[in-house]
Design an enzyme around this catalytic site. Structure first.
Site, PDB file in Angstrom:
ATOM      1  N   GLY A 101       1.705   6.324  -0.659  1.00 26.97           N
ATOM      2  CA  GLY A 101       0.249   6.384  -0.738  1.00 26.97           C
ATOM      3  C   GLY A 101      -0.381   5.023  -0.527  1.00 26.97           C
ATOM      4  CB  SER A 106      -2.643   4.360   5.440  1.00 26.28           C
ATOM      5  OG  SER A 106      -1.760   3.422   6.019  1.00 26.28           O
ATOM      6  CD  GLU A 122       7.293   0.626   6.306  1.00 25.90           C
ATOM      7  OE1 GLU A 122       6.955   1.569   7.049  1.00 25.90           O
ATOM      8  OE2 GLU A 122       6.489   0.011   5.592  1.00 25.90           O
ATOM      9  CB  SER A 174      -0.124  -2.420  14.471  1.00 20.74           C
ATOM     10  OG  SER A 174      -0.851  -3.620  14.284  1.00 20.74           O
ATOM     11  CG  ASN A 175       4.608  -3.478  18.164  1.00 23.71           C
ATOM     12  OD1 ASN A 175       5.095  -3.187  17.079  1.00 23.71           O
ATOM     13  ND2 ASN A 175       5.184  -3.142  19.308  1.00 23.71           N
TER      14      ASN A 175
END
Length: 398
Positions: A127, A129, A244, A383-384
């Site tokens: 939980g 985003s 992660e 994100s990249n």
């Protein structure tokens, strides 16, 4: 730096490979090879096989079920697991909340939760985003207000993967709105059966139900479910995200996918010639294989340096692995789309009890959904674009 495996490590690889060959149930192996998502039952079955062997949580401390393997042996295990191919243990438990609990949790939380995570007795979801708080996670608006022995939690989480199966959710919530936004967040463990929790599915571009919205309306969470200290949740979240990204390059998965590309391209023909013999296709395939080999060498350098890195400090090189690993994973799906050709066009969802014949070869139906679904790989886990900022700051000093 010598990146060759020792004789002991090579023997270990053979032991792991043989275990996966003989212990992974054939129906699960076949579904994985064909590109289907493992079902909840698949994951539970396989996790318990691994746990019975003592291999469910190899990276954990030995006292909580870990193996005590070196970083190299952990790398080999993960690589062989992905190439088998076998389902990876549920990351939300074994790679995310589990390490947070054994690092920052109290003894009661460790005894209560860790054995159940290792055996997948409890299914966890994440939980973090929220609408408007994805890449800028510190802007989250979910609140947790103290009321005696409970927190009262209100807010909304989104893109919550597999929440439809979850028994528990680990949640970031704001417990102090008067301080800098990163300093007022706490890390809570919440039973999904608690009154006030609503899960609503989000249909993804491939037609599947993988992610969800989770609404929390006056959810009462016992104070004993606070991990660590109140208002220190941002530190725990950064630790979790570092874990992660461990293995996020998923080199073994890309190896297995490229093996599948070669196999299927040998079956499909362009005129009288197998696709695998077409020079332009072979060039594309070889280019991805070369990039994957370079990424594997980079991963091994990171693994070799792991013992020299300050404990608990994330390696910024994981951002490099994440960027290139996700790009290669997406490239493998593009190659499979080229193999399947026009048979990628029909929408053929995975439905239980569906008995209509598929259009094209039996293996064609999962390729387009996987291609579209894997657009997410360059976004989740940071994100990249964010990873490039981390590299610029941590490695290049910008």
């Amino acid at each position: 730096m010598d990146l060759r495996f020792t004789d002991e490590e090579l023997a270990f690889r053979e032991e792991v490979r043989e275990f996966f060959r003989t212990s992974l149930p054939d129906p699960i192996r076949r579904r994985m090879i064909e590109g289907h998502h493992p079902s909840k039952d698949d994951l539970v079955t396989w996790s318990r096989i691994l746990n019975a062997k003592g291999w469910a949580v190899p990276h954990w401390p030995v006292e909580w079920g870990g193996t005590g393997w070196s970083p190299v042996k952990q790398y080999i295990f993960r690589d062989e697991l992905q190439q088998a191919p076998a389902p990876e243990p549920l990351a939300f438990g074994v790679s995310m909340v589990g390490p947070v609990i054994y690092t920052f949790g109290n003894d009661d939380q460790k005894r209560r939760f860790l054995p159940r995570i290792a055996n997948l007795d409890d299914w966890w979801c994440q939980g973090f985003s929220e609408p408007g708080a994805g890449s800028d996670l510190a802007s989250l608006k979910t609140t947790a207000k103290r009321d005696g022995d409970h927190y009262i939690v209100n807010g909304q989480k989104t893109w919550t993967t597999l929440a439809q199966h979850a028994d528990w959710i680990f949640c970031l919530a704001r417990t102090d709105s008067a301080v800098k936004k990163q300093e007022g967040i706490s890390f809570l463990l919440i039973d999904m059966k608690t009154p006030g929790i609503t899960v609503r599915p989000i249909q993804t571009i491939d037609g599947g139900h993988e992610v969800n919205e989770v609404f929390l309306d006056d959810v009462r969470v016992p104070v004993e479910n606070l991990v660590g200290q109140e208002n220190k949740g941002w530190d725990y979240a950064k630790f979790l995200l570092g874990n992660e990204r461990v293995g996020i390059a998923r080199i073994g998965i890309s190896k297995a996918r490229l093996k599948r590309v070669r196999e299927l391209a040998s079956l499909e023909r362009v005129g009288d010639v197998p696709l695998i013999e077409i020079p332009r296709f072979r060039e594309k395939l070889a280019a991805v294989e070369v990039e994957l080999k370079a990424l594997e060498m980079t991963q091994l350098r990171v693994v070799a340096a792991e013992g020299r890195r300050e404990k608990g400090k994330p390696d910024p090189a994981s951002s490099i692995l994440k960027i290139k690993g996700s790009e290669i994973q997406q490239a493998t799906t593009e190659l499979l789309m080229e193999v399947v050709g026009p048979f990628a066009l029909p929408y053929q969802p995975e439905e239980e009890g569906r008995n209509e014949p598929t259009d094209g070869p039996d293996w064609a139906s999962t390729i387009a959904p996987t291609y579209f679904n894997w657009r997410k790989i360059s976004i989740y886990g940071g994100s990249n674009e964010i990873q490039k900022n981390i590299i610029a700051k941590a490695i290049l000093g910008f």
